[in-house]
Design a protein around this motif. Structure first.
Motif, PDB file in Angstrom:
ATOM      1  N   TYR A   1      17.408  39.604  20.255  1.00 41.44           N
ATOM      2  CA  TYR A   1      18.133  39.337  21.492  1.00 41.44           C
ATOM      3  C   TYR A   1      18.993  40.560  21.798  1.00 41.44           C
ATOM      4  O   TYR A   1      19.139  41.473  20.975  1.00 41.44           O
ATOM      5  N   PHE A   2      19.566  40.566  23.000  1.00 37.33           N
ATOM      6  CA  PHE A   2      20.503  41.634  23.335  1.00 37.33           C
ATOM      7  C   PHE A   2      21.556  41.057  24.258  1.00 37.33           C
ATOM      8  O   PHE A   2      21.253  40.300  25.182  1.00 37.33           O
ATOM      9  N   VAL A   3      22.825  41.410  23.984  1.00 37.07           N
ATOM     10  CA  VAL A   3      23.947  40.963  24.808  1.00 37.07           C
ATOM     11  C   VAL A   3      24.282  42.066  25.798  1.00 37.07           C
ATOM     12  O   VAL A   3      24.396  43.236  25.424  1.00 37.07           O
ATOM     13  N   PHE A   4      24.423  41.691  27.048  1.00 35.67           N
ATOM     14  CA  PHE A   4      24.681  42.680  28.100  1.00 35.67           C
ATOM     15  C   PHE A   4      25.929  43.503  27.808  1.00 35.67           C
ATOM     16  O   PHE A   4      26.969  42.987  27.383  1.00 35.67           O
ATOM     17  N   GLU A   5      25.807  44.812  28.063  1.00 37.52           N
ATOM     18  CA  GLU A   5      26.936  45.739  27.987  1.00 37.52           C
ATOM     19  C   GLU A   5      26.979  46.524  29.295  1.00 37.52           C
ATOM     20  O   GLU A   5      25.945  46.766  29.915  1.00 37.52           O
ATOM     21  N   SER A   6      28.145  46.938  29.687  1.00 38.49           N
ATOM     22  CA  SER A   6      28.272  47.672  30.950  1.00 38.49           C
ATOM     23  C   SER A   6      27.470  48.963  30.937  1.00 38.49           C
ATOM     24  O   SER A   6      27.003  49.423  31.981  1.00 38.49           O
ATOM     25  N   SER A   7      27.256  49.532  29.754  1.00 37.50           N
ATOM     26  CA  SER A   7      26.479  50.775  29.663  1.00 37.50           C
ATOM     27  C   SER A   7      25.040  50.570  30.110  1.00 37.50           C
ATOM     28  O   SER A   7      24.378  51.505  30.558  1.00 37.50           O
ATOM     29  N   LEU A   8      24.552  49.316  29.985  1.00 32.76           N
ATOM     30  CA  LEU A   8      23.183  49.037  30.437  1.00 32.76           C
ATOM     31  C   LEU A   8      23.062  49.274  31.930  1.00 32.76           C
ATOM     32  O   LEU A   8      22.053  49.819  32.412  1.00 32.76           O
ATOM     33  N   ASP A   9      24.062  48.852  32.674  1.00 31.56           N
ATOM     34  CA  ASP A   9      24.037  49.039  34.128  1.00 31.56           C
ATOM     35  C   ASP A   9      24.019  50.520  34.466  1.00 31.56           C
ATOM     36  O   ASP A   9      23.319  50.961  35.386  1.00 31.56           O
ATOM     37  N   GLU A  10      24.791  51.297  33.728  1.00 32.90           N
ATOM     38  CA  GLU A  10      24.823  52.739  33.951  1.00 32.90           C
ATOM     39  C   GLU A  10      23.460  53.354  33.652  1.00 32.90           C
ATOM     40  O   GLU A  10      22.993  54.250  34.363  1.00 32.90           O
ATOM     41  N   THR A  11      22.817  52.863  32.586  1.00 29.50           N
ATOM     42  CA  THR A  11      21.482  53.359  32.230  1.00 29.50           C
ATOM     43  C   THR A  11      20.480  53.062  33.332  1.00 29.50           C
ATOM     44  O   THR A  11      19.641  53.905  33.675  1.00 29.50           O
ATOM     45  N   VAL A  12      20.570  51.858  33.905  1.00 23.74           N
ATOM     46  CA  VAL A  12      19.640  51.479  34.968  1.00 23.74           C
ATOM     47  C   VAL A  12      19.837  52.363  36.190  1.00 23.74           C
ATOM     48  O   VAL A  12      18.872  52.803  36.829  1.00 23.74           O
ATOM     49  N   ARG A  13      21.100  52.630  36.532  1.00 19.58           N
ATOM     50  CA  ARG A  13      21.355  53.498  37.686  1.00 19.58           C
ATOM     51  C   ARG A  13      20.804  54.902  37.444  1.00 19.58           C
ATOM     52  O   ARG A  13      20.241  55.519  38.351  1.00 19.58           O
ATOM     53  N   ALA A  14      20.933  55.362  36.204  1.00 22.12           N
ATOM     54  CA  ALA A  14      20.396  56.686  35.874  1.00 22.12           C
ATOM     55  C   ALA A  14      18.875  56.690  35.968  1.00 22.12           C
ATOM     56  O   ALA A  14      18.269  57.643  36.471  1.00 22.12           O
ATOM     57  N   ARG A  15      18.245  55.605  35.505  1.00 23.85           N
ATOM     58  CA  ARG A  15      16.781  55.514  35.579  1.00 23.85           C
ATOM     59  C   ARG A  15      16.314  55.430  37.031  1.00 23.85           C
ATOM     60  O   ARG A  15      15.285  56.000  37.401  1.00 23.85           O
ATOM     61  N   ARG A  16      17.088  54.724  37.856  1.00 25.54           N
ATOM     62  CA  ARG A  16      16.715  54.613  39.264  1.00 25.54           C
ATOM     63  C   ARG A  16      16.804  55.974  39.951  1.00 25.54           C
ATOM     64  O   ARG A  16      15.942  56.337  40.761  1.00 25.54           O
ATOM     65  N   ALA A  17      17.830  56.741  39.589  1.00 18.32           N
ATOM     66  CA  ALA A  17      17.965  58.090  40.154  1.00 18.32           C
ATOM     67  C   ALA A  17      16.827  58.981  39.679  1.00 18.32           C
ATOM     68  O   ALA A  17      16.278  59.781  40.452  1.00 18.32           O
ATOM     69  N   LEU A  18      16.452  58.827  38.401  1.00 18.60           N
ATOM     70  CA  LEU A  18      15.341  59.617  37.870  1.00 18.60           C
ATOM     71  C   LEU A  18      14.031  59.244  38.565  1.00 18.60           C
ATOM     72  O   LEU A  18      13.210  60.125  38.878  1.00 18.60           O
ATOM     73  N   GLU A  19      13.845  57.951  38.840  1.00 21.83           N
ATOM     74  CA  GLU A  19      12.635  57.514  39.533  1.00 21.83           C
ATOM     75  C   GLU A  19      12.569  58.113  40.936  1.00 21.83           C
ATOM     76  O   GLU A  19      11.504  58.562  41.391  1.00 21.83           O
ATOM     77  N   THR A  20      13.709  58.135  41.625  1.00 28.69           N
ATOM     78  CA  THR A  20      13.749  58.731  42.963  1.00 28.69           C
ATOM     79  C   THR A  20      13.370  60.207  42.902  1.00 28.69           C
ATOM     80  O   THR A  20      12.572  60.692  43.708  1.00 28.69           O
ATOM     81  N   ASP A  21      13.936  60.925  41.935  1.00 30.22           N
ATOM     82  CA  ASP A  21      13.619  62.353  41.783  1.00 30.22           C
ATOM     83  C   ASP A  21      12.159  62.552  41.390  1.00 30.22           C
ATOM     84  O   ASP A  21      11.530  63.533  41.798  1.00 30.22           O
ATOM     85  N   LEU A  22      11.631  61.611  40.606  1.00 32.95           N
ATOM     86  CA  LEU A  22      10.241  61.720  40.162  1.00 32.95           C
ATOM     87  C   LEU A  22       9.288  61.584  41.349  1.00 32.95           C
ATOM     88  O   LEU A  22       8.304  62.332  41.468  1.00 32.95           O
TER      89      LEU A  22
END
Length: 543
Positions: A265-286
């Motif tokens: 299992y995994f318990v949500f951490e605020s860093s996860l949201d930051e990771t998702v935003r970074a991945r979304r930005a990377l996807e846009t650049d990709l």
């Protein structure tokens, strides 16, 4: 019509109408009522009924519609205040309200599992988020996803898949209390709102029980079925703006649990949201990189240990972003596969590699990596043949490198496509051999031209008998099956001497050459052909 006749007609209508009607004097005395009124209220006395109605409360309102529960029925009463008293118009709403309640429940119930559905989840979450913080702090949202369900559904049929979901739903119910809310979101994904428990430890304990119970075998129509569950946890005590954010937090935690196979299992951490935003930005650049042609290919030579010369190259994708600088393939290729961008990127790689290779000597092959996502596209074979036709490259000079995931994710489709392409002369190699679970089975099911031994086995020290035994076994297997064996990650003379002694037919790595731009490949090949005995010792300088 005379006044007497009109009065008679009115009285007749009053007594025969379906609605319960009554006339009340200003002082609260019942003046008259019709038979429908008597049927509605039965044995209840007029004094009791009028006391419950509290008519004086409606004196200032011209019309009111209170509801009364009478003999187990729900009656809506329209009270009209007049100077001469009150008129009561009563209607039995029980059946209508029951129908509305049934429709409301049906709209919030998943028909397959009889659990709640996404609408119910959202409403309950909305109530919690709008309520007292003390209540919300003892609640958590858990999302649950089954591994391998799609494969089971595809191979055993939808009926088995639906029956499996029904059994999973029953097991989930068995782990929760009556206060908890259990829903099926869609497909094989479920959710639980856990109430009135200290968080996050209670949700963690529940996740462990779910993982254990849902992972036990299922028997359906004589089939023993195994699945495992991943669980994401989002404590509602955390800063949650709305329902969408709560669900997003749980989904992010679930995704992390699925990615990290070492946790249940995994318990949500605020860093996860930051990771998702970074991945979304990377996807846009990709996506922008694909449109603006920011990608490039480099080619790493493969050395034939028997002939002492370079006989082929592997095409490797590179991305030099104008804003990010060089981006590692380990960072962007998994994201490209996850988002589907790998398909157009892969076709560009294929066409570019074929076009570049057509300018090199006729005995040099070019290897191109093909992902499982590309194999899921039915047009892959057509794309390969089109790239060959447009470039004029001999199909025998093209080599498709696949990993075990290709065979695992799309086995039936993959085999058909590979056989179709191999019939045209295209070669096929199995990459990263030895790192998967079923590689030997794939060698039996498909005649690969080449096996690539993962660099983790090659770079081990000479004192590591386990790695060396694996390299020897793979080389011997390749020899017996008529397949070439390429040792990857060769970086030292000790590496190449060892893999050569162990029976490998080819080597690839920095000792031979670092990856080269397309324009440097032919000069490198020319120098290697002139002095093949220097190809190893001088390769780094040449690169």
């Amino acid at each position: 019509m005379s006044a007497k006749q009109a009065a008679g007609l009115a009285l007749s209508a009053f007594t025969t109408i379906d609605s319960g009607l009554a006339m009340i004097a200003p002082d609260g005395r019942m003046l008259m009522s019709n038979p429908a009124f008597a049927r509605l209220f039965g044995e209840i006395s007029s004094d009791d009924l009028l006391a419950r109605l509290q008519l004086s409360a409606w004196a200032e309102a011209s019309v009111a519609t209170p509801l009364l529960s009478v003999n187990g029925r729900t009656v809506r009463i329209r009270v009209t205040a007049l100077p001469e008293g009150y008129v009561l118009d009563c209607e039995d709403m029980t059946d209508q309200f029951d129908r509305i309640a049934r429709d409301a429940k049906r709209a919030r119930t998943d028909r397959l599992t009889e659990l709640g559905n996404r609408l119910l989840l959202r409403e309950r979450l909305q109530d919690l988020l709008a309520g007292p913080a003390a209540v919300r702090n003892d609640c958590a949202l858990l999302t649950i996803d089954l591994d391998r369900f799609k494969a089971i559904n595809d191979t055993l049929g939808r009926n088995i898949g639906d029956a499996l979901l029904g059994l999973v739903a029953r097991r989930i119910r068995a782990t929760v209390t009556d206060e908890d809310v259990v829903v099926r979101l869609y497909g094989d994904q479920f959710a639980i709102i856990q109430h009135a428990r200290p968080q996050p430890q209670s949700a963690i304990n529940l996740a462990k029980r779910l993982r254990d119970l849902l992972s036990r075998p299922y028997m359906l129509e004589g089939q023993l079925i195994d699945v495992t569950a991943n669980v994401g946890i989002a404590p509602l005590a955390q800063a949650v703006a709305d329902v969408d954010q709560a669900i997003k937090h749980a989904d992010l935690a679930l995704r992390r649990a699925k990615q990290d196979h070492s946790v249940d299992y995994f318990v949500f951490e605020s860093s996860l949201d930051e990771t998702v935003r970074a991945r979304r930005a990377l996807e846009t650049d990709l996506r922008r990189a694909l449109a603006l042609r920011e990608f490039a290919l480099v080619y790493q030579p493969q050395f034939d240990l028997q002939s002492g010369r370079v006989t082929g190259v592997e095409a490797l994708l590179r991305w030099n972003s104008p804003t990010r600088g060089p981006v590692s393939p380990m960072d962007f290729i998994p994201l490209a596969e996850e988002t589907g961008i790998i398909s157009p990127i892969g076709e560009w790689v294929l066409r570019t590699a074929c076009r570049d290779a057509a300018n090199w000597p006729d005995d040099i092959t070019v290897a191109v990596n093909i992902s499982a996502v590309q194999f899921a596209n039915r047009a892959l074979a057509s794309a390969v043949l089109s790239a060959l036709s447009d470039s004029g490259l001999d199909p025998r000079r093209l080599e498709l490198e696949i990993t075990e995931s290709v065979m695992l994710d799309a086995r039936g489709t993959a085999l058909g496509v590979l056989q179709q392409l191999r019939a045209t002369g295209v070669r096929v190699s199995l990459d990263d051999f030895g790192t998967g679970y079923s590689s030997l089975g794939y060698l039996r099911s498909f005649p690969f031209d080449k096996i690539k031994i993962d660099q983790s086995f090659v770079r081990g020290t000479s004192e590591d008998p386990g790695n060396r035994a694996i390299v020897r076994a793979i080389a011997s297997l390749g020899q017996n099956l008529g397949m070439a064996t390429v040792a990857e990650g060769v970086e030292t003379t000790e590496h190449i001497e060892r893999v050569s002694a162990d029976g490998c037919t080819h080597a690839q790595g920095y000792l031979i050459s670092r990856p080269l731009p397309a324009e440097q490949v032919e000069p490198f090949l020319a120098r290697s052909d002139v002095a093949p005995e220097l190809a190893l010792s001088d390769s780094v300088k040449v690169a």
